[in-house]
Write a protein that holds these residues in place. Structure first.
Motif, PDB file in Angstrom:
ATOM      1  N   LYS A   3       0.826  -1.345   0.048  1.00 38.28           N
ATOM      2  CA  LYS A   3      -0.013  -0.065  -0.120  1.00 38.28           C
ATOM      3  C   LYS A   3       0.783   1.398  -0.112  1.00 38.28           C
ATOM      4  CE  LYS A   3      -3.816   2.170   2.477  1.00 38.28           C
ATOM      5  NZ  LYS A   3      -4.585   2.379   3.892  1.00 38.28           N
ATOM      6  N   ARG A   4       0.530   2.146  -0.884  1.00 34.36           N
ATOM      7  CA  ARG A   4       1.176   3.442  -1.004  1.00 34.36           C
ATOM      8  C   ARG A   4       1.063   4.379   0.377  1.00 34.36           C
ATOM      9  NH1 ARG A   4       0.491   6.253  -6.665  1.00 34.36           N
ATOM     10  NH2 ARG A   4       2.718   7.197  -6.185  1.00 34.36           N
ATOM     11  N   LYS A   6       0.167   7.462   2.144  1.00 35.30           N
ATOM     12  CA  LYS A   6      -0.029   9.106   1.954  1.00 35.30           C
ATOM     13  C   LYS A   6       0.430   9.921   2.710  1.00 35.30           C
ATOM     14  CE  LYS A   6      -4.561   8.242   2.098  1.00 35.30           C
ATOM     15  NZ  LYS A   6      -5.999   8.656   2.114  1.00 35.30           N
ATOM     16  N   GLU A  13       5.204  18.614  -6.136  1.00 35.45           N
ATOM     17  CA  GLU A  13       6.202  17.742  -6.502  1.00 35.45           C
ATOM     18  C   GLU A  13       7.430  18.678  -6.743  1.00 35.45           C
ATOM     19  OE1 GLU A  13       5.439  13.850  -8.480  1.00 35.45           O
ATOM     20  OE2 GLU A  13       3.781  15.319  -9.094  1.00 35.45           O
ATOM     21  N   ASP A  18       8.791  17.711  -0.661  1.00 28.93           N
ATOM     22  CA  ASP A  18       8.799  16.356  -1.389  1.00 28.93           C
ATOM     23  C   ASP A  18      10.050  15.745  -1.189  1.00 28.93           C
ATOM     24  OD1 ASP A  18       8.393  14.603  -3.090  1.00 28.93           O
ATOM     25  OD2 ASP A  18       8.415  16.004  -4.931  1.00 28.93           O
ATOM     26  N   HIS A  22      10.568  12.037   0.493  1.00 28.76           N
ATOM     27  CA  HIS A  22      11.237  10.865  -0.252  1.00 28.76           C
ATOM     28  C   HIS A  22      12.569  10.383   0.590  1.00 28.76           C
ATOM     29  CE1 HIS A  22       8.179  11.485  -3.602  1.00 28.76           C
ATOM     30  NE2 HIS A  22       8.462  10.638  -3.944  1.00 28.76           N
ATOM     31  N   GLU A  29       6.892   3.466  -1.339  1.00 29.69           N
ATOM     32  CA  GLU A  29       5.945   4.063  -2.205  1.00 29.69           C
ATOM     33  C   GLU A  29       5.166   5.226  -1.699  1.00 29.69           C
ATOM     34  OE1 GLU A  29       4.398   2.836  -5.919  1.00 29.69           O
ATOM     35  OE2 GLU A  29       5.255   1.050  -5.832  1.00 29.69           O
ATOM     36  N   GLU A  31       2.395   8.616  -1.873  1.00 22.78           N
ATOM     37  CA  GLU A  31       1.603   9.315  -2.637  1.00 22.78           C
ATOM     38  C   GLU A  31       1.438  10.683  -1.798  1.00 22.78           C
ATOM     39  OE1 GLU A  31      -3.283   9.541  -3.049  1.00 22.78           O
ATOM     40  OE2 GLU A  31      -2.593   7.568  -2.927  1.00 22.78           O
TER      41      GLU A  31
END
Length: 283
Positions: A3-4, A6, A13, A18, A22, A29, A31
């Motif tokens: 599951k990504r 959130k 972005e 951002d 990351h 992963e 979102e």
């Protein structure tokens, strides 16, 4: 495929929020839920208990983001981690252009200030302030603004199809922003799983008495806790009364708990904002 996750951030972005998100969740992963304001970030956290947020809290040059301290305390959210990102700027343009084509450079006013020395060597470029660093690159790319360059993080070039002309144009190479990772209290334990907890953030008020802050610091010293930051903010409507925010580092979580029990009777409105692992640094 898992599951990504959130993650709510202020910005778009390619923004530094951002990049920090990351870097911290580098093996997951994610979102992004991009927000215009920090208030909107906290609204998303309150509305979705499965959401995480990454929020800037201080910068080594500009200092603390005072409003974010208040938003954090009032939100009831918990700090579950931190990340320290070096603020490095690049100048970029459309792929089919080069230095000789440029007439104007766009970026957030703080970023422009941080690249002042570089810009002083390019007086031919008209400097124009915009609302966001990554937003400058996004606008130039979307509208195909020939003759325009953007100053932002190098990763924005990949996201928006820009060409990096030069990296590391910031004047100060030791400029870091500290970001907090926030979550609903019910999700905090899962986010801290497997982490080495060695840091805590607290908020409290004190009786308006002589030596009240000194007494707190003495207790923390007795329990061998290292005070890494202290920030005070005036309490609106209460003249000469302050809310104190402190960060502590420790090697023994049991001693930390003992210290909290010892200082609680000496404070008013003591609130533990979170315990978490000391954050690493990245570029």
């Amino acid at each position: 495929m898992g599951k990504r996750r959130k993650i709510a951030i202020q910005g778009i972005e390619g923004s530094f929020h951002d990049i920090a998100a990351h870097r911290y969740f580098e093996d997951e992963e994610i979102e992004l839920v991009c927000c215009d304001t920090f208030e909107e970030v906290f609204e998303n956290l309150r509305d979705d208990r499965d959401m995480t947020a990454v929020v800037a809290i201080e910068n080594t040059i500009a200092g603390s983001l005072l409003h974010n301290y208040e938003l954090l305390r009032e939100s009831g959210m918990t700090i579950t981690g931190e990340h320290k990102l070096r603020i490095s700027h690049s100048i970029m343009c459309l792929p089919d252009e080069d230095w000789k084509d440029l007439q104007e450079v766009n970026s957030h006013p703080v970023a422009l200030m941080q690249c002042r020395s570089f810009l002083s060597h390019h007086p031919e470029l008209k400097v124009v302030e915009v609302a966001d660093t990554a937003g400058a690159a996004a606008d130039i790319s979307r509208e195909q603004r020939h003759g325009h360059a953007a100053i932002c993080h190098r990763d924005a070039a990949r996201i928006y199809g820009m060409k990096v002309l030069r990296e590391g144009i910031e004047t100060n190479k030791h400029n870091f922003t500290r970001f907090l990772v926030l979550a609903h209290p019910e999700r905090a334990t899962a986010l801290r799983a497997g982490k080495h907890i060695g840091k805590a953030s607290l908020a409290f008020t004190l009786p308006h008495e002589e030596g009240s802050l000194s007494a707190i610091l003495s207790v923390l010293s007795f329990y061998k806790l290292n005070l890494t930051k202290i920030q005070s903010l005036p309490i609106i409507g209460q003249e000469w009364q302050y809310m104190f925010y402190i960060d502590l580092s420790f090697t023994d979580e049991k001693r930390y708990r003992q210290a909290i029990n010892a200082i609680t009777p000496l404070t008013r409105e003591l609130k533990q904002l979170g315990t978490y692992e000391n954050g690493r640094q990245s570029i």
